[in-house]
Scaffold this motif. Structure first.
Motif, PDB file in Angstrom:
ATOM      1  N   LYS A   1       0.727  -1.244  -0.006  1.00 22.30           N
ATOM      2  CA  LYS A   1      -0.027   0.131  -0.008  1.00 22.30           C
ATOM      3  C   LYS A   1       0.999   1.280  -0.020  1.00 22.30           C
ATOM      4  O   LYS A   1       2.038   1.253  -0.572  1.00 22.30           O
ATOM      5  CB  LYS A   1      -1.068   0.035   1.292  1.00 22.30           C
ATOM      6  CG  LYS A   1      -1.657  -1.224   1.254  1.00 22.30           C
ATOM      7  CD  LYS A   1      -2.714  -1.359   2.396  1.00 22.30           C
ATOM      8  CE  LYS A   1      -3.160  -2.837   2.700  1.00 22.30           C
ATOM      9  NZ  LYS A   1      -4.754  -2.655   2.760  1.00 22.30           N
TER      10      LYS A   1
ATOM     11  N   GLU B   1     -10.928 -10.816  -2.316  1.00 18.88           N
ATOM     12  CA  GLU B   1     -10.424 -10.021  -1.194  1.00 18.88           C
ATOM     13  C   GLU B   1     -11.821  -9.504  -0.753  1.00 18.88           C
ATOM     14  O   GLU B   1     -12.244  -8.299  -1.272  1.00 18.88           O
ATOM     15  CB  GLU B   1      -9.494  -8.856  -1.648  1.00 18.88           C
ATOM     16  CG  GLU B   1      -8.163  -9.335  -1.997  1.00 18.88           C
ATOM     17  CD  GLU B   1      -7.237  -8.200  -1.448  1.00 18.88           C
ATOM     18  OE1 GLU B   1      -6.123  -8.881  -0.952  1.00 18.88           O
ATOM     19  OE2 GLU B   1      -7.169  -7.144  -1.650  1.00 18.88           O
TER      20      GLU B   1
ATOM     21  N   GLY C   1      -7.525  -4.987   6.102  1.00 17.83           N
ATOM     22  CA  GLY C   1      -7.193  -4.389   6.869  1.00 17.83           C
ATOM     23  C   GLY C   1      -8.019  -4.094   8.427  1.00 17.83           C
ATOM     24  O   GLY C   1      -7.815  -2.970   8.951  1.00 17.83           O
TER      25      GLY C   1
ATOM     26  N   SER D   1      -6.737  -9.626   5.753  1.00 20.82           N
ATOM     27  CA  SER D   1      -5.999  -9.730   7.110  1.00 20.82           C
ATOM     28  C   SER D   1      -5.435 -11.333   7.202  1.00 20.82           C
ATOM     29  O   SER D   1      -5.775 -11.931   8.389  1.00 20.82           O
ATOM     30  CB  SER D   1      -7.288  -9.567   8.041  1.00 20.82           C
ATOM     31  OG  SER D   1      -7.779  -8.300   8.194  1.00 20.82           O
TER      32      SER D   1
HETATM   33  C1  PEP Z   1      -4.560  -6.099   0.923  1.00 20.21           C
HETATM   34  O1  PEP Z   1      -4.088  -4.814   0.974  1.00 20.21           O
HETATM   35  O2  PEP Z   1      -4.791  -6.444  -0.125  1.00 20.21           O
HETATM   36  C2  PEP Z   1      -4.767  -6.767   2.165  1.00 20.21           C
HETATM   37  C3  PEP Z   1      -5.424  -7.913   2.148  1.00 20.21           C
HETATM   38  O3  PEP Z   1      -4.528  -6.031   3.288  1.00 20.21           O
HETATM   39  P1  PEP Z   1      -4.800  -6.649   4.760  1.00 20.21           P
HETATM   40  O4  PEP Z   1      -3.889  -8.056   4.580  1.00 20.21           O
HETATM   41  O5  PEP Z   1      -3.980  -5.891   5.758  1.00 20.21           O
HETATM   42  O6  PEP Z   1      -5.960  -7.007   5.175  1.00 20.21           O
END
Ligand code: PEP
Length: 255
Positions: free
Chosen positions: A15, A170, A176, A216
């Motif tokens: 990110k 996702e 996050g 996550s």
């Molecule tokens: C992402 O940024 O694609 C993601 C899955 O973030 P996180 O693992 O922090 O949830």
């Protein structure tokens, strides 16, 4: 559907984190920890860290990706970066359609499609993100939302080009937030994506497709998720910023 034949891909999505010095430190710590990985390892970094990442990972098993690209090869698009600019640098992967881009930067299924096409034409490998919001899940329309996202993003993509596409499921509510989809919830949607690709292309193409889970994922839940039949790796946000955590997830994927 042939999980054993698919090589897992663990990709970090940094990110908007890590300046050059921090990137250098993280990658230097990571290299020895992941060198024996029995899966593909990718780090997707901010544009400003790509040069650092490319030079530090040269000769290692870590591949480098960007977090977005524009659809035009060049032109009056202030602040944007083209797919050709990335390939010219030696970047191999690009994340497209991440939920944060859809949520904060006006990304739509149509602009995702344009970026996917441009990235594939430039020779990049694409990590295409799809996922439902909590409201969509609660309304019982997860599959409809995912189907629309996948169908529009892949319109015009040939089966040959699809071999350079990874789909990352996702769920927006899990990114996050510390809230992970259960192993079964994640596998169910990943299986749906693979079946959909089977209908859009053919069974062989679907069986070969890498479908990641992201949201996550961490050292505590990675092994369970990655053992599921239709989960071929992960797109990792927060946990990819800590070398030991990222390495632990890679170890789970290598089993
Ligand atoms: C992402 O940024 O694609 C993601 C899955 O973030 P996180 O693992 O922090 O949830």
């Amino acid at each position: 559907m042939n999980k054993a034949l698919r090589r897992a891909v663990i990709a970090g999505n940094w990110k908007m984190n890590k300046n050059r010095a921090e990137a250098r430190a993280l990658i230097t710590e990571m290299i020895p920890l992941v060198k024996d990985a029995d899966c593909d390892v990718v780090i997707c970094t901010p544009y400003t860290d790509l040069e650092t990442a490319l030079s530090l990972t040269e000769g290692t098993n870590i591949k480098v990706g960007a977090e977005n690209c524009h659809w035009a090869p060049s032109g009056a698009f202030t602040g944007e970066i083209s797919a050709d600019m990335l390939t010219e640098m030696g970047v191999e992967y690009v994340v497209i359609g991440h939920s944060e881009r859809r949520q904060y930067f006006g990304e739509t299924n149509e602009t995702v499609q344009k970026r996917v096409r441009a990235a594939l034409s430039a020779g990049l490998k694409v990590i295409l993100c799809v996922g439902e919001t909590l409201a969509e899940r609660e309304a019982g329309i997860t599959e409809e939302v995912i189907a629309i996202q996948v169908k529009i993003a892949l319109a015009g993509v040939s089966a040959e080009e699809l071999s350079r596409v990874i789909i990352a499921y996702e769920p927006v509510w899990a990114i996050g937030t510390g809230k992970t989809a259960t192993d079964e919830q994640a596998n169910e949607v990943n299986h749906f994506i693979r079946s959909l690709v089977g209908r859009l292309y053919d069974e062989k193409t679907a069986a070969a497709l890498t479908v990641q889970y992201g949201g996550s994922m961490n050292p505590g839940n990675a092994a369970g998720l990655l053992a599921m039949e239709d989960i071929d790796g992960g797109l990792i946000g927060g946990a990819s910023l800590k070398a030991p955590d990222f390495a632990e997830i890679i170890r789970a994927a290598s089993r």
